[in-house]
Motif scaffolding. Sequence first.
Motif, PDB file in Angstrom:
ATOM      1  N   CYS A   1       0.680  -1.191  -0.004  1.00 52.85           N
ATOM      2  CA  CYS A   1       0.005   0.080   0.044  1.00 52.85           C
ATOM      3  C   CYS A   1       0.846   1.252  -0.011  1.00 52.85           C
ATOM      4  N   TYR A   2       1.337   1.653  -1.308  1.00 53.16           N
ATOM      5  CA  TYR A   2       2.295   2.583  -1.325  1.00 53.16           C
ATOM      6  C   TYR A   2       1.455   3.996  -2.089  1.00 53.16           C
ATOM      7  N   GLY A   3       2.116   4.988  -1.899  1.00 54.93           N
ATOM      8  CA  GLY A   3       1.964   6.396  -2.345  1.00 54.93           C
ATOM      9  C   GLY A   3       0.705   6.727  -2.101  1.00 54.93           C
ATOM     10  N   GLY A   4      -0.101   7.114  -2.864  1.00 52.68           N
ATOM     11  CA  GLY A   4      -1.357   7.890  -2.505  1.00 52.68           C
ATOM     12  C   GLY A   4      -2.342   6.505  -1.801  1.00 52.68           C
ATOM     13  N   GLY A   5      -2.107   5.344  -2.036  1.00 55.98           N
ATOM     14  CA  GLY A   5      -2.704   4.380  -1.156  1.00 55.98           C
ATOM     15  C   GLY A   5      -2.339   4.387   0.294  1.00 55.98           C
ATOM     16  N   GLY A   6      -0.934   4.670   0.542  1.00 51.99           N
ATOM     17  CA  GLY A   6      -0.894   5.052   1.891  1.00 51.99           C
ATOM     18  C   GLY A   6      -1.242   5.997   2.575  1.00 51.99           C
ATOM     19  N   LEU A   7      -1.707   7.098   1.833  1.00 53.89           N
ATOM     20  CA  LEU A   7      -2.441   8.449   2.494  1.00 53.89           C
ATOM     21  C   LEU A   7      -3.951   8.113   2.551  1.00 53.89           C
ATOM     22  N   ILE A   8      -4.331   7.200   1.670  1.00 55.85           N
ATOM     23  CA  ILE A   8      -5.702   6.842   1.944  1.00 55.85           C
ATOM     24  C   ILE A   8      -5.764   5.787   3.173  1.00 55.85           C
ATOM     25  N   ALA A   9      -4.752   4.992   3.085  1.00 54.01           N
ATOM     26  CA  ALA A   9      -4.911   4.092   4.335  1.00 54.01           C
ATOM     27  C   ALA A   9      -5.019   4.852   5.875  1.00 54.01           C
ATOM     28  N   GLY A  10      -4.321   5.952   5.796  1.00 56.24           N
ATOM     29  CA  GLY A  10      -4.156   6.818   7.044  1.00 56.24           C
ATOM     30  C   GLY A  10      -5.308   7.405   7.118  1.00 56.24           C
ATOM     31  N   CYS A  11      -6.340   7.569   6.275  1.00 55.51           N
ATOM     32  CA  CYS A  11      -7.549   8.043   6.439  1.00 55.51           C
ATOM     33  C   CYS A  11      -8.764   7.308   6.966  1.00 55.51           C
ATOM     34  N   CYS A  12      -8.343   6.183   6.944  1.00 54.07           N
ATOM     35  CA  CYS A  12      -9.374   5.118   7.188  1.00 54.07           C
ATOM     36  C   CYS A  12      -9.805   4.922   8.738  1.00 54.07           C
ATOM     37  N   SER A  13     -10.814   4.279   9.056  1.00 52.33           N
ATOM     38  CA  SER A  13     -11.294   4.531  10.612  1.00 52.33           C
ATOM     39  C   SER A  13     -10.154   3.371  11.542  1.00 52.33           C
ATOM     40  N   ALA A  14      -9.873   2.453  10.652  1.00 50.81           N
ATOM     41  CA  ALA A  14      -8.943   1.477  11.115  1.00 50.81           C
ATOM     42  C   ALA A  14      -8.475   0.588  10.056  1.00 50.81           C
ATOM     43  N   LEU A  15      -7.356  -0.092  10.390  1.00 52.78           N
ATOM     44  CA  LEU A  15      -6.531  -0.954   9.500  1.00 52.78           C
ATOM     45  C   LEU A  15      -6.219  -2.287   9.992  1.00 52.78           C
ATOM     46  N   ALA A  16      -6.286  -3.303   9.451  1.00 51.76           N
ATOM     47  CA  ALA A  16      -5.692  -4.719   9.427  1.00 51.76           C
ATOM     48  C   ALA A  16      -4.797  -5.076   8.579  1.00 51.76           C
ATOM     49  N   VAL A  17      -3.744  -5.388   9.108  1.00 50.55           N
ATOM     50  CA  VAL A  17      -2.632  -5.891   8.162  1.00 50.55           C
ATOM     51  C   VAL A  17      -1.966  -7.267   8.376  1.00 50.55           C
ATOM     52  N   SER A  18      -1.438  -7.729   7.533  1.00 48.50           N
ATOM     53  CA  SER A  18      -0.739  -8.684   7.629  1.00 48.50           C
ATOM     54  C   SER A  18       0.855  -8.602   7.404  1.00 48.50           C
ATOM     55  N   GLU A  19       1.777  -9.527   7.809  1.00 51.30           N
ATOM     56  CA  GLU A  19       3.157  -9.332   7.430  1.00 51.30           C
ATOM     57  C   GLU A  19       3.625  -8.559   5.957  1.00 51.30           C
ATOM     58  N   GLN A  20       2.928  -9.337   5.105  1.00 43.29           N
ATOM     59  CA  GLN A  20       2.917  -8.784   3.640  1.00 43.29           C
ATOM     60  C   GLN A  20       2.370  -7.324   3.462  1.00 43.29           C
ATOM     61  N   GLY A  21       1.719  -6.924   4.499  1.00 42.25           N
ATOM     62  CA  GLY A  21       1.075  -5.387   4.329  1.00 42.25           C
ATOM     63  C   GLY A  21       1.999  -4.297   4.494  1.00 42.25           C
ATOM     64  N   ARG A  22       2.735  -3.991   3.723  1.00 47.99           N
ATOM     65  CA  ARG A  22       3.562  -2.895   3.664  1.00 47.99           C
ATOM     66  C   ARG A  22       3.014  -1.435   3.222  1.00 47.99           C
ATOM     67  N   ILE A  23       3.064  -0.730   4.350  1.00 45.69           N
ATOM     68  CA  ILE A  23       2.779   0.618   4.159  1.00 45.69           C
ATOM     69  C   ILE A  23       3.519   1.701   3.964  1.00 45.69           C
ATOM     70  N   ALA A  24       3.442   2.565   3.165  1.00 45.66           N
ATOM     71  CA  ALA A  24       4.577   3.616   2.944  1.00 45.66           C
ATOM     72  C   ALA A  24       4.079   4.661   1.846  1.00 45.66           C
ATOM     73  N   VAL A  25       4.272   5.889   2.137  1.00 49.63           N
ATOM     74  CA  VAL A  25       4.112   6.973   1.026  1.00 49.63           C
ATOM     75  C   VAL A  25       4.988   6.739   0.069  1.00 49.63           C
ATOM     76  N   SER A  26       6.277   6.628   0.163  1.00 47.70           N
ATOM     77  CA  SER A  26       7.330   6.375  -0.632  1.00 47.70           C
ATOM     78  C   SER A  26       7.807   4.790  -0.901  1.00 47.70           C
ATOM     79  N   GLY A  27       7.775   4.458  -1.907  1.00 52.17           N
ATOM     80  CA  GLY A  27       8.034   2.913  -1.992  1.00 52.17           C
ATOM     81  C   GLY A  27       9.747   2.780  -1.848  1.00 52.17           C
ATOM     82  N   PRO A  28      10.226   1.608  -1.462  1.00 57.00           N
ATOM     83  CA  PRO A  28      11.693   1.171  -1.469  1.00 57.00           C
ATOM     84  C   PRO A  28      12.545   2.164  -2.683  1.00 57.00           C
TER      85      PRO A  28
END
Length: 312
Positions: A162-189
Amino acid sequence: MSVADLEKPSVERARATSFYEASARARIRLLLDPGSFVEFIGPEQREVSPHLKLFDLPEQFDDGIIVGHGQLAGSPVFIAAQEGRFMGGAFGEVHGAKLTGLLRAAKEMKSIPVLILLDTGGVRLQEANAGELAIAEIMRAVIEVRTAGVKVIGLIGGRSGCYGGGGLIAGCCSALAVSEQGRIAVSGPEVIETNRGVEEFDSRDRALVWRTMGGKHRRLIGGAELFADDTVQAFREAALELLETTAGFGIDTLNAEQSRLEDRLQRFGACRDAVEIWAAEGVPDAASVPALPADQFIELADKLRRIARDAR
């Protein structure tokens, strides 16, 4: 999938199906109650991006996102799922408009929550301006629907993270559930490496990427409310829990989040690596966190949350 697999009860299949490996449509089918999903703007309508042909790029009949409504444990929900295997789940004009429309429908209904299965690398470069505008519209729509009293739950555990604008949208959600694979960042590696150099961040260092952006780190620093094992059933259970326990949205919510972020910066601002942050959080043998099985990690994260709550 074999005939025997198809004959298994839905819950059994959901327990056996990796959320990471599943397609967006499989995630929806196994996450929701059997046979309850109704798609908006289905494949037969072929609402595809008007921009990709200009670059001689393939189109997809749903433009990489499925939206609709269904039932979760007998209760109605709106749901959107990005297909990370089409252009990395990236946002374009049509892709974004479908999610914005779903959120606006939820605002009108007021009582039906929204699940967003985020699986995206950010904005499509081929639709840069349209994609950026889509992100802004989605963020506004998320806040508006939350202000109307509707919960928006993000589920993150797909191939693209969940990168870029997706990371910003995630930050706006009421709550998040993630797995280990659920990487979140505004800028990717790769973006960080390109702009700051490999000495700053080596995008090929998988262990570094996972411990910096992965689900375990996001859960430990409070960026996600729940950690789920990599099965569709685990995400279904996490969604149900978050719909039950997530508080409403208001000024108190914003003040609490601002205080949490200020505290995080004060406590961890000098840390050079995620492992140092985990140690500062009180994790024993912090370096072992990446190797912890999901059940052991969930037990650890819940324990740390209880300690932090009691300390307040």
